[in-house]
Motif scaffolding. Structure first.
Motif, PDB file in Angstrom:
ATOM      1  N   LYS A  41     -46.660  35.408 -41.502  1.00 42.68           N
ATOM      2  CA  LYS A  41     -45.284  34.968 -41.264  1.00 42.68           C
ATOM      3  C   LYS A  41     -44.661  35.623 -40.027  1.00 42.68           C
ATOM      4  O   LYS A  41     -43.649  35.163 -39.525  1.00 42.68           O
ATOM      5  CB  LYS A  41     -44.431  35.238 -42.490  1.00 42.68           C
ATOM      6  N   ASP A  42     -45.270  36.676 -39.517  1.00 43.47           N
ATOM      7  CA  ASP A  42     -44.763  37.375 -38.342  1.00 43.47           C
ATOM      8  C   ASP A  42     -45.258  36.668 -37.077  1.00 43.47           C
ATOM      9  O   ASP A  42     -46.454  36.655 -36.799  1.00 43.47           O
ATOM     10  CB  ASP A  42     -45.246  38.825 -38.361  1.00 43.47           C
ATOM     11  N   PRO A  43     -44.358  36.070 -36.284  1.00 43.93           N
ATOM     12  CA  PRO A  43     -44.788  35.357 -35.078  1.00 43.93           C
ATOM     13  C   PRO A  43     -45.453  36.262 -34.045  1.00 43.93           C
ATOM     14  O   PRO A  43     -46.210  35.793 -33.201  1.00 43.93           O
ATOM     15  CB  PRO A  43     -43.496  34.748 -34.529  1.00 43.93           C
ATOM     16  N   ALA A  81     -41.703  39.239 -27.626  1.00 43.55           N
ATOM     17  CA  ALA A  81     -41.288  38.178 -26.704  1.00 43.55           C
ATOM     18  C   ALA A  81     -40.979  36.906 -27.493  1.00 43.55           C
ATOM     19  O   ALA A  81     -41.489  36.698 -28.590  1.00 43.55           O
ATOM     20  CB  ALA A  81     -42.383  37.903 -25.685  1.00 43.55           C
ATOM     21  N   LYS A  82     -40.154  36.111 -26.938  1.00 49.06           N
ATOM     22  CA  LYS A  82     -39.807  34.830 -27.547  1.00 49.06           C
ATOM     23  C   LYS A  82     -40.104  33.734 -26.516  1.00 49.06           C
ATOM     24  O   LYS A  82     -39.210  33.165 -25.910  1.00 49.06           O
ATOM     25  CB  LYS A  82     -38.340  34.810 -27.944  1.00 49.06           C
ATOM     26  N   PRO A  83     -41.406  33.448 -26.314  1.00 50.79           N
ATOM     27  CA  PRO A  83     -41.761  32.454 -25.289  1.00 50.79           C
ATOM     28  C   PRO A  83     -41.283  31.070 -25.677  1.00 50.79           C
ATOM     29  O   PRO A  83     -41.138  30.743 -26.858  1.00 50.79           O
ATOM     30  CB  PRO A  83     -43.278  32.522 -25.237  1.00 50.79           C
ATOM     31  N   ARG A  84     -41.040  30.273 -24.662  1.00 52.64           N
ATOM     32  CA  ARG A  84     -40.630  28.881 -24.896  1.00 52.64           C
ATOM     33  C   ARG A  84     -41.794  28.118 -25.515  1.00 52.64           C
ATOM     34  O   ARG A  84     -42.960  28.437 -25.298  1.00 52.64           O
ATOM     35  CB  ARG A  84     -40.216  28.248 -23.582  1.00 52.64           C
ATOM     36  N   TYR A  85     -41.446  27.092 -26.265  1.00 54.45           N
ATOM     37  CA  TYR A  85     -42.461  26.267 -26.923  1.00 54.45           C
ATOM     38  C   TYR A  85     -43.412  25.665 -25.899  1.00 54.45           C
ATOM     39  O   TYR A  85     -44.630  25.667 -26.101  1.00 54.45           O
ATOM     40  CB  TYR A  85     -41.782  25.165 -27.747  1.00 54.45           C
TER      41      TYR A  85
END
Length: 122
Positions: A41-43, A81-85
């Motif tokens: 569940k951890d991205p 980080a929260k990369p774009r889709y």
């Protein structure tokens, strides 16, 4: 005394750090590795898995295949980080794999049409 020596020897033995990149040598193995990472569940686990694969393939080469700068790829795969889709999708495709979905539940999910409410209004 031998037990004590055995324990001392075990403590003195240097362990090598496991590096998944050493085993990611085919698209099939890469796909299985990503599937296992997606189960968490951890991205960040998924991003770390992509990072392992990028390391195995070579960051520069992967960045080129994905149409990204090498620095952009490093930043996208940094923990937290929260990369774009679209960035993730480009990297996934450059790795030679695709993402697919499967239903979590086998029971059909009621929709507005199948719930019976629409027929009751007629």
């Amino acid at each position: 005394m031998t037990l004590l020596r055995d324990i001392e020897n075990m403590l003195m033995t240097k362990l090598t750090k496991f590096d998944a990149a050493e085993y990611l040598d085919s698209e099939e193995v890469i796909a299985e590795y990503l599937n296992a990472a997606l189960e968490d569940k951890d991205p960040n686990i998924f991003l770390a898995a992509i990072g392992d694969i990028a390391k195995a393939r070579g960051m520069t080469e992967l960045a080129k295949e994905a149409g990204l700068g090498r620095e952009s790829l490093y930043k996208a795969l940094t923990p937290g980080a929260k990369p774009r889709y679209d960035t993730v999708l480009r990297v996934i495709r450059a790795l030679g794999v695709e993402l697919h979905t499967v239903p979590v539940h086998q029971n059909p999910i009621p929709t507005r049409r199948s719930s019976g409410r629409a027929s009751a209004r007629r």
